[in-house]
Design a protein around this motif. Structure first.
Motif, PDB file in Angstrom:
ATOM      1  N   ARG A   1       0.864  -1.023   0.008  1.00 24.27           N
ATOM      2  CA  ARG A   1      -0.033   0.149  -0.171  1.00 24.27           C
ATOM      3  C   ARG A   1       0.954   1.195   0.108  1.00 24.27           C
ATOM      4  NH1 ARG A   1      -2.658  -0.477   6.252  1.00 24.27           N
ATOM      5  NH2 ARG A   1      -0.709   0.171   7.213  1.00 24.27           N
ATOM      6  N   GLN A   2       0.233   2.414  -0.507  1.00 18.99           N
ATOM      7  CA  GLN A   2       1.088   3.362  -0.531  1.00 18.99           C
ATOM      8  C   GLN A   2       0.069   4.693  -0.126  1.00 18.99           C
ATOM      9  OE1 GLN A   2       3.372   4.257  -4.230  1.00 18.99           O
ATOM     10  NE2 GLN A   2       4.239   5.709  -3.075  1.00 18.99           N
ATOM     11  N   ALA A   3       0.313   5.319   0.849  1.00 23.02           N
ATOM     12  CA  ALA A   3      -0.463   6.489   1.112  1.00 23.02           C
ATOM     13  C   ALA A   3       0.415   7.861   0.727  1.00 23.02           C
ATOM     14  CB  ALA A   3      -0.436   6.560   2.550  1.00 23.02           C
ATOM     15  N   PRO A   4      -0.606   9.047   0.373  1.00 20.62           N
ATOM     16  CA  PRO A   4      -0.022   9.971  -0.102  1.00 20.62           C
ATOM     17  C   PRO A   4       1.062  10.552   0.544  1.00 20.62           C
ATOM     18  CG  PRO A   4      -2.360  10.207   0.071  1.00 20.62           C
ATOM     19  CD  PRO A   4      -2.061   9.077   0.746  1.00 20.62           C
ATOM     20  N   GLY A   5       2.198  10.834   0.139  1.00 21.01           N
ATOM     21  CA  GLY A   5       3.557  11.353   0.294  1.00 21.01           C
ATOM     22  C   GLY A   5       4.340  10.393   1.171  1.00 21.01           C
ATOM     23  N   LYS A   6       4.061   9.214   0.951  1.00 19.54           N
ATOM     24  CA  LYS A   6       4.637   8.072   1.681  1.00 19.54           C
ATOM     25  C   LYS A   6       5.131   7.157   0.954  1.00 19.54           C
ATOM     26  CE  LYS A   6       2.436   8.363   6.220  1.00 19.54           C
ATOM     27  NZ  LYS A   6       1.740   7.570   7.429  1.00 19.54           N
ATOM     28  N   GLU A   7       6.016   6.128   1.256  1.00 22.22           N
ATOM     29  CA  GLU A   7       6.714   5.264   0.293  1.00 22.22           C
ATOM     30  C   GLU A   7       5.850   4.111   0.237  1.00 22.22           C
ATOM     31  OE1 GLU A   7      11.458   6.181   0.973  1.00 22.22           O
ATOM     32  OE2 GLU A   7      10.716   4.033   1.715  1.00 22.22           O
ATOM     33  N   ARG A   8       5.944   3.118  -0.565  1.00 16.76           N
ATOM     34  CA  ARG A   8       5.159   2.199  -0.720  1.00 16.76           C
ATOM     35  C   ARG A   8       5.399   0.935   0.435  1.00 16.76           C
ATOM     36  NH1 ARG A   8       3.893  -0.599  -6.414  1.00 16.76           N
ATOM     37  NH2 ARG A   8       3.279   1.814  -6.637  1.00 16.76           N
ATOM     38  N   GLU A   9       4.693   0.356   1.036  1.00 15.57           N
ATOM     39  CA  GLU A   9       5.164  -0.526   2.073  1.00 15.57           C
ATOM     40  C   GLU A   9       4.405  -1.710   2.120  1.00 15.57           C
ATOM     41  OE1 GLU A   9       3.773   0.565   5.907  1.00 15.57           O
ATOM     42  OE2 GLU A   9       1.590   1.111   5.525  1.00 15.57           O
ATOM     43  N   PHE A  10       5.138  -2.571   2.534  1.00 11.18           N
ATOM     44  CA  PHE A  10       4.464  -4.246   2.449  1.00 11.18           C
ATOM     45  C   PHE A  10       3.439  -4.353   3.548  1.00 11.18           C
ATOM     46  CE2 PHE A  10       4.472  -8.902   2.045  1.00 11.18           C
ATOM     47  CZ  PHE A  10       4.518  -8.996   3.630  1.00 11.18           C
ATOM     48  N   VAL A  11       2.289  -5.076   3.098  1.00  7.36           N
ATOM     49  CA  VAL A  11       1.372  -5.525   3.887  1.00  7.36           C
ATOM     50  C   VAL A  11       1.059  -6.890   4.133  1.00  7.36           C
ATOM     51  CG1 VAL A  11      -1.434  -5.287   3.839  1.00  7.36           C
ATOM     52  CG2 VAL A  11       0.018  -3.695   3.080  1.00  7.36           C
ATOM     53  N   ALA A  12       1.029  -7.626   3.215  1.00  8.63           N
ATOM     54  CA  ALA A  12       0.988  -9.084   3.529  1.00  8.63           C
ATOM     55  C   ALA A  12       1.317  -9.899   2.095  1.00  8.63           C
ATOM     56  CB  ALA A  12      -0.484  -9.512   3.757  1.00  8.63           C
ATOM     57  N   ALA A  13       1.823 -11.224   2.395  1.00 10.45           N
ATOM     58  CA  ALA A  13       2.002 -12.041   1.182  1.00 10.45           C
ATOM     59  C   ALA A  13       1.879 -13.462   1.304  1.00 10.45           C
ATOM     60  CB  ALA A  13       3.450 -11.983   0.878  1.00 10.45           C
ATOM     61  N   ILE A  14       1.569 -14.321   0.283  1.00 15.16           N
ATOM     62  CA  ILE A  14       1.117 -15.613   0.646  1.00 15.16           C
ATOM     63  C   ILE A  14       1.977 -16.309  -0.796  1.00 15.16           C
ATOM     64  CG2 ILE A  14      -0.862 -15.349  -1.115  1.00 15.16           C
ATOM     65  CD1 ILE A  14      -2.042 -17.661   0.737  1.00 15.16           C
ATOM     66  N   ASN A  15       2.545 -17.514   0.047  1.00 14.55           N
ATOM     67  CA  ASN A  15       3.113 -18.512  -1.057  1.00 14.55           C
ATOM     68  C   ASN A  15       2.144 -19.546  -1.567  1.00 14.55           C
ATOM     69  OD1 ASN A  15       4.559 -20.847  -2.032  1.00 14.55           O
ATOM     70  ND2 ASN A  15       6.496 -20.310  -1.096  1.00 14.55           N
ATOM     71  N   TRP A  16       2.031 -19.154  -2.921  1.00 17.37           N
ATOM     72  CA  TRP A  16       0.631 -20.163  -3.352  1.00 17.37           C
ATOM     73  C   TRP A  16       0.683 -21.463  -3.237  1.00 17.37           C
ATOM     74  CZ3 TRP A  16      -3.363 -16.938  -5.444  1.00 17.37           C
ATOM     75  CH2 TRP A  16      -4.329 -17.844  -6.080  1.00 17.37           C
ATOM     76  N   SER A  17       1.777 -22.038  -3.587  1.00 16.32           N
ATOM     77  CA  SER A  17       1.894 -23.544  -3.417  1.00 16.32           C
ATOM     78  C   SER A  17       1.893 -23.989  -2.116  1.00 16.32           C
ATOM     79  CB  SER A  17       3.267 -23.953  -4.081  1.00 16.32           C
ATOM     80  OG  SER A  17       4.480 -23.304  -3.510  1.00 16.32           O
TER      81      SER A  17
END
Length: 131
Positions: free
Chosen positions: A38-54
């Motif tokens: 996610r990226q809020a105005p004026g901020k850097e893109r930040e990690f939220v969540a991830a999933i290993n599909w397999s």
């Protein structure tokens, strides 16, 4: 060429819920890692969540742990981000990203939170949480 299309964003009051979807075309996700940033105005893109599909392994940023859940639907080739107890600080453009590999646990947890690791990105969907 993989294409990712996010949907489900919108305006919600604090404490509310939203479910974001990311649908893929051009390939199946069976050997991919999928992430939400996610990226809020004026901020850097930040990690939220991830999933290993397999493997189904998941990984969350500390700021969202317990309030957001990432999941996948093999039949629909879609990954979801279910968001609960939303706060105004969750307001941002949410992006889906895909890495063309489902690595072992060590590599997954080392790399999944790094935006540069991902090969494909969606166009983003806006989430706005009002106080």
């Amino acid at each position: 060429q993989v294409q990712l299309v996010e949907s489900g964003g919108g305006l919600v009051q604090a404490g509310g819920s939203l479910r974001l979807s990311c649908a893929a075309s051009g390939n199946t996700f069976s050997s991919y890692t999928l992430g939400w940033f996610r990226q809020a105005p004026g901020k850097e893109r930040e990690f939220v969540a991830a999933i290993n599909w397999s493997t189904g392994s998941t990984y969350y940023a500390d700021s969202v742990k317990g309030r957001l859940t990432i999941s996948r639907d093999n039949a629909k080739n879609t990954v979801y981000l279910q968001m609960y107890s939303l706060k105004p600080e969750d307001t941002a453009v949410y992006y889906c990203a895909a890495h063309a590999n489902s690595p072992g646990s060590r590599q997954f947890y080392l790399n999944a939170r790094q935006a540069v690791w991902y090969d494909y990105w969606g166009q983003g969907t806006q989430v706005t949480v009002s106080s």
